[in-house]
Design a protein around this motif. Structure first.
Motif: not given
Length: 229
Positions: A18, A21, A106, A135, A142, A189, A192
């Motif tokens: 995290s 990211g 995040g 998440n 993203c 990211a 991740a």
């Protein structure tokens, strides 16, 4: 005891991923390499490489090198004011907003995953279900960033659309262009945050079991509406 340490190890991995990211999203927003291009200039039937340009979410830069008989030089010129979409175009503003949202979610994931390393929270959104949510939302943000900027590139930032009319009048043109590392950091990211979903799953906390445990605890709770005689 061993099972508990096993879970904490996975939650520690969620903390690190995290954090990675968040760092990648912050770096992508703060750097000006979402798009990179090679620029050339025509001299009759001859094309000579003059330099290149790079563009970020807020500004960019172009550098044209001096070549004999060229008589033209621009070094480190800002291109943000020359490209009409920068930075107030709605799609750019939306990309910035979703980038910031992914960083915020995040950071929440970092906090609550660290909380799960050191304790066993009973609150729904602080426990495994929360880690799935934070998440997951970060990953979605993203993905939206990647799609928005890809559409923006295809519509407004490909080929000679990168150059202002003054450069086009001077017979400059974009030879090649593509996404730079700032854009690909968002993809990193995304990976991740998706890996974090897998780590929470591997810790033994499946989404279905989380909801089942939640409903079970609710059933075991005595009703306040029952009249006592």
């Amino acid at each position: 005891m061993a099972a508990t340490n096993y879970k904490k190890l996975f939650y520690a991995g969620v903390v690190l991923l995290s954090l990675a990211g968040v760092v990648m999203m912050a770096t992508s927003m703060g750097t000006d390499f979402w798009i990179e291009a090679q620029v050339q200039r025509n001299f009759g039937n001859v094309s000579q490489t003059q330099g290149g340009m790079n563009i970020g979410l807020f500004k960019g830069c172009k550098t044209f090198r001096t070549i004999p008989d060229c008589g033209f030089q621009v070094t480190g010129a800002e291109v943000g004011t020359n490209i009409t979409y920068q930075p107030g175009h709605p799609m750019v503003a939306a990309t910035i907003a979703f980038n910031a949202g992914a960083m915020l979610m995040g950071l929440v994931a970092v906090i609550f995953s660290a909380y799960n390393v050191y304790t066993n929270p009973i609150e729904t959104f602080a426990g495994p279900l929360g880690l799935y949510i934070w998440n997951g939302v970060s990953a979605v943000f993203c993905l939206v960033c990647l799609i928005l900027y890809a559409v923006l590139y295809l519509l407004h930032l490909s080929g000679n659309d990168l150059l202002p009319q003054s450069d086009l009048d001077s017979r400059f043109y974009v030879a090649t262009s593509g996404f730079g590392y700032s854009y690909w950091l968002v993809l990193g990211a995304l990976a991740a945050f998706l890996l974090n979903e897998g780590l929470v799953y591997l810790s033994g906390k499946h989404i279905r079991s989380v909801f089942q445990n939640r409903s079970g605890s609710m059933k075991e709770r005595p009703s306040e509406d029952v009249l006592m005689y």
